[in-house]
Design an enzyme around this catalytic site. Structure first.
Site, PDB file in Angstrom:
ATOM      1  N   THR A  85       3.330 -10.995  34.292  1.00 34.24           N
ATOM      2  CA  THR A  85       3.880  -9.796  33.647  1.00 34.24           C
ATOM      3  C   THR A  85       2.893  -9.250  32.623  1.00 34.24           C
ATOM      4  O   THR A  85       2.623  -8.043  32.581  1.00 34.24           O
ATOM      5  CB  THR A  85       5.222 -10.145  32.972  1.00 34.24           C
ATOM      6  OG1 THR A  85       6.114 -10.616  33.985  1.00 34.24           O
ATOM      7  CG2 THR A  85       5.825  -8.938  32.277  1.00 34.24           C
TER       8      THR A  85
ATOM      9  N   ASN B 143       6.317 -10.006  46.811  1.00 35.46           N
ATOM     10  CA  ASN B 143       7.056 -11.220  46.441  1.00 35.46           C
ATOM     11  C   ASN B 143       8.320 -11.427  47.258  1.00 35.46           C
ATOM     12  O   ASN B 143       8.751 -12.554  47.454  1.00 35.46           O
ATOM     13  CB  ASN B 143       7.400 -11.203  44.947  1.00 35.46           C
ATOM     14  CG  ASN B 143       7.903  -9.874  44.456  1.00 35.46           C
ATOM     15  OD1 ASN B 143       7.241  -8.856  44.626  1.00 35.46           O
ATOM     16  ND2 ASN B 143       9.068  -9.859  43.861  1.00 35.46           N
TER      17      ASN B 143
ATOM     18  N   GLN C 186       1.479 -13.092  44.032  1.00 36.37           N
ATOM     19  CA  GLN C 186       2.061 -13.815  45.170  1.00 36.37           C
ATOM     20  C   GLN C 186       1.032 -14.127  46.252  1.00 36.37           C
ATOM     21  O   GLN C 186       1.374 -14.717  47.272  1.00 36.37           O
ATOM     22  CB  GLN C 186       3.226 -13.023  45.777  1.00 36.37           C
ATOM     23  CG  GLN C 186       4.447 -12.958  44.874  1.00 36.37           C
ATOM     24  CD  GLN C 186       5.157 -14.296  44.692  1.00 36.37           C
ATOM     25  OE1 GLN C 186       4.881 -15.281  45.407  1.00 36.37           O
ATOM     26  NE2 GLN C 186       6.083 -14.346  43.750  1.00 36.37           N
TER      27      GLN C 186
ATOM     28  N   SER D 286      -0.779 -15.304  38.198  1.00 33.95           N
ATOM     29  CA  SER D 286       0.204 -16.032  37.390  1.00 33.95           C
ATOM     30  C   SER D 286       0.127 -17.510  37.751  1.00 33.95           C
ATOM     31  O   SER D 286       0.143 -17.859  38.943  1.00 33.95           O
ATOM     32  CB  SER D 286       1.604 -15.501  37.693  1.00 33.95           C
ATOM     33  OG  SER D 286       2.567 -16.302  37.058  1.00 33.95           O
TER      34      SER D 286
ATOM     35  N   HIS E  41       2.301 -20.003  37.446  1.00 34.15           N
ATOM     36  CA  HIS E  41       3.442 -20.740  38.002  1.00 34.15           C
ATOM     37  C   HIS E  41       3.790 -20.371  39.438  1.00 34.15           C
ATOM     38  O   HIS E  41       4.739 -20.895  40.007  1.00 34.15           O
ATOM     39  CB  HIS E  41       4.667 -20.628  37.084  1.00 34.15           C
ATOM     40  CG  HIS E  41       5.388 -19.320  37.124  1.00 34.15           C
ATOM     41  ND1 HIS E  41       6.657 -19.207  37.647  1.00 34.15           N
ATOM     42  CD2 HIS E  41       5.055 -18.100  36.690  1.00 34.15           C
ATOM     43  CE1 HIS E  41       7.065 -17.952  37.512  1.00 34.15           C
ATOM     44  NE2 HIS E  41       6.115 -17.265  36.929  1.00 34.15           N
TER      45      HIS E  41
ATOM     46  N   THR F  91      -4.205 -17.512  19.578  1.00 33.50           N
ATOM     47  CA  THR F  91      -4.703 -18.862  19.860  1.00 33.50           C
ATOM     48  C   THR F  91      -4.441 -19.220  21.326  1.00 33.50           C
ATOM     49  O   THR F  91      -3.332 -19.037  21.823  1.00 33.50           O
ATOM     50  CB  THR F  91      -4.011 -19.875  18.934  1.00 33.50           C
ATOM     51  OG1 THR F  91      -4.328 -19.508  17.597  1.00 33.50           O
ATOM     52  CG2 THR F  91      -4.477 -21.299  19.203  1.00 33.50           C
TER      53      THR F  91
ATOM     54  N   CYS G 143      13.532 -12.675  39.951  1.00 33.69           N
ATOM     55  CA  CYS G 143      13.363 -12.038  38.644  1.00 33.69           C
ATOM     56  C   CYS G 143      14.455 -11.013  38.393  1.00 33.69           C
ATOM     57  O   CYS G 143      14.632 -10.566  37.279  1.00 33.69           O
ATOM     58  CB  CYS G 143      11.998 -11.375  38.563  1.00 33.69           C
ATOM     59  SG  CYS G 143      10.677 -12.501  38.999  1.00 33.69           S
TER      60      CYS G 143
HETATM   61  N1  PLP Z   1       4.103  -9.916  40.051  1.00 36.79           N
HETATM   62  C1  PLP Z   1       4.677 -10.480  41.124  1.00 36.79           C
HETATM   63  C2  PLP Z   1       4.341  -9.987  42.492  1.00 36.79           C
HETATM   64  C3  PLP Z   1       5.597 -11.514  40.948  1.00 36.79           C
HETATM   65  O1  PLP Z   1       6.179 -12.084  42.017  1.00 36.79           O
HETATM   66  C4  PLP Z   1       5.899 -11.952  39.644  1.00 36.79           C
HETATM   67  C5  PLP Z   1       6.929 -13.003  39.414  1.00 36.79           C
HETATM   68  O2  PLP Z   1       7.804 -13.197  40.218  1.00 36.79           O
HETATM   69  C6  PLP Z   1       5.245 -11.338  38.557  1.00 36.79           C
HETATM   70  C7  PLP Z   1       4.351 -10.322  38.804  1.00 36.79           C
HETATM   71  C8  PLP Z   1       5.499 -11.776  37.151  1.00 36.79           C
HETATM   72  O3  PLP Z   1       4.808 -12.969  36.880  1.00 36.79           O
HETATM   73  P1  PLP Z   1       5.263 -13.916  35.666  1.00 36.79           P
HETATM   74  O4  PLP Z   1       6.533 -14.556  36.095  1.00 36.79           O
HETATM   75  O5  PLP Z   1       4.135 -14.886  35.526  1.00 36.79           O
HETATM   76  O6  PLP Z   1       5.421 -13.050  34.470  1.00 36.79           O
END
Ligand code: PLP
Length: 391
Positions: free
Chosen positions: A67, A142, A170, A190, A192, A228, A325
């Protein structure tokens, strides 16, 4: 089966991070040895991410996740009077940032997609204007896994004098991410979604791109992202980038049972065919598009996805109805709606997303559980009750 929502940490990632929470917890800006040790670890992680992206280490900015990377890319290069082109199937991190930019005097165009959930070059060509400063189109969606023709779109953007950003969140750990081959100026990652911790991420910023920071503070990340550093998180992201590169090169994983890229694609296809063999009035969204190997978005007509997600959860199978999300929101998926699915079908769609660690047994269980849950919900659905009363 919700790896597009988040992935588990790979054991090597945990091991690489562990010392930086315990004995080696220095602040990477400190001059003393502990600080220098942390700085060296951040530098190594930056090198690892740069190797994954085939860019210079100085072009990698560590952030708190996808994000922030998306927001930094958009807010960092756009000024009032500029035109932004993005697509209707982006993640909300881009869509909502674009909407916020309209309040700051930026003109925004949202490109439509095809019925398969892909963005066409002709749509971009028609939208480009003399003041188009940035084009932002994701690499892999995603919800559907559909891979976008990023290279083609980036070439068109550049020919029109615009910059190109891709949200590769993704795609990371699933597809090669060579920024030169992709032709992008900015690229979001990202942690995670690629077996590193939540709350970690990176933005690739091509050397010649002038990027304004969103935050103000110290000179961390060459002034592009003050604050930091999350040293342990960055170390985890670096390790995950190294492992992703090895995985894409076909090197064997040290985790027992972890799949190769080809094996993962076979597993997803087996899952899809296995489920669909036992259910009628069902199909694959974006089934004819090029897709990342782990994602399957399926519709089951006359079923409410929310009810199906809960029914499967009760049986121990975690899937997502659309994008995790936006769970809690009652709107049908904006991606499936943009693809032209009617509201009922968009609301009847679920996403199953596998990780490198998903087992054959888990796939077998899903092949048994999903058709049974769909059949049970259909028995209870008004349409079927009506048919039963008339027969
Ligand atoms: N962009 C895409 C295509 C995503 O699938 C996601 C999360 O699902 C994000 C951005 C946001 O990433 P984060 O969860 O690391 O903020």
């Amino acid at each position: 089966m919700d790896a597009n929502a988040t992935t588990p940490l790979l054991p090597e990632v945990v091991e690489a991070m562990r010392p930086f929470w315990l004995e080696a917890f220095g602040n990477a800006s400190s001059i003393h040895q502990q600080g220098q040790h942390a700085r060296a670890a951040v530098d190594d992680a930056r090198d690892a991410v740069a190797r994954l992206l085939n860019c210079r280490a100085a072009e990698v900015v560590f952030t708190s996740g996808g994000t922030e990377s998306d927001n930094l890319a958009l807010f960092g290069v756009l000024s009032p009077g500029d035109h932004l082109i993005t697509s209707s199937i982006e993640h909300h991190a881009v869509l909502h940032a674009a909407e916020a930019l309209t309040d700051r005097g930026i003109e925004v165009t949202f490109l439509p997609c095809t019925a398969q959930g892909t963005i066409e070059a002709t749509a971009l060509l028609a939208a480009l204007k003399p003041n188009t400063r940035l084009v932002s189109v994701m690499l892999a969606n995603n919800e559907t896994g559909a891979i976008q023709p990023v290279r083609e779109l980036a070439d068109l953007a550049h020919a029109a004098g615009a910059l190109f950003h891709t949200d590769a969140v993704q795609a990371a750990g699933k597809l090669p991410l060579d920024v030169k081959a992709l032709g992008c100026d900015l690229l979001s990652l990202s942690g995670h979604k690629m077996y590193a911790p939540q709350g970690t991420g990176a933005l690739y910023v091509r050397r010649s791109v002038r990027l304004r920071p969103m935050f103000f503070g110290g000179l961390h990340e060459r002034g592009r992202r003050p604050g930091t550093e999350n040293v342990a998180g960055i170390v985890g992201l670096g390790k995950a980038a190294e492992l992703a590169r090895a995985w894409l090169a076909g090197e064997p994983s040290s985790v027992p049972g972890a799949h190769s890229a080809e094996a993962l694609a076979r597993l997803r296809d087996r899952l899809e065919l296995g489920i669909l063999a036992d259910v009628d009035e069902a199909g694959v969204n974006s089934g004819a598009a090029p897709r990342v190997a782990n994602t399957s978005n399926l519709y089951f007509d006359h079923v409410e996805a929310e009810a199906l997600v809960i029914a499967l959860d009760l049986k121990g199978l975690a899937v997502s109805g659309g994008s995790a999300c936006q769970s809690g929101a009652t709107e049908p998926s904006h991606v499936l709606t943009a693809m032209g699915l009617c509201e009922a079908r968009a609301r009847a769609s679920i996403r199953l997303s596998l990780s490198r660690l998903t087992t054959e047994d888990e796939v077998d269980r899903a092949i048994a559980l999903v058709p049974a849950a769909v059949a049970r919900l259909r028995e209870l659905s008004p349409k079927h009750l009506l048919l039963a009363t008339h027969s």
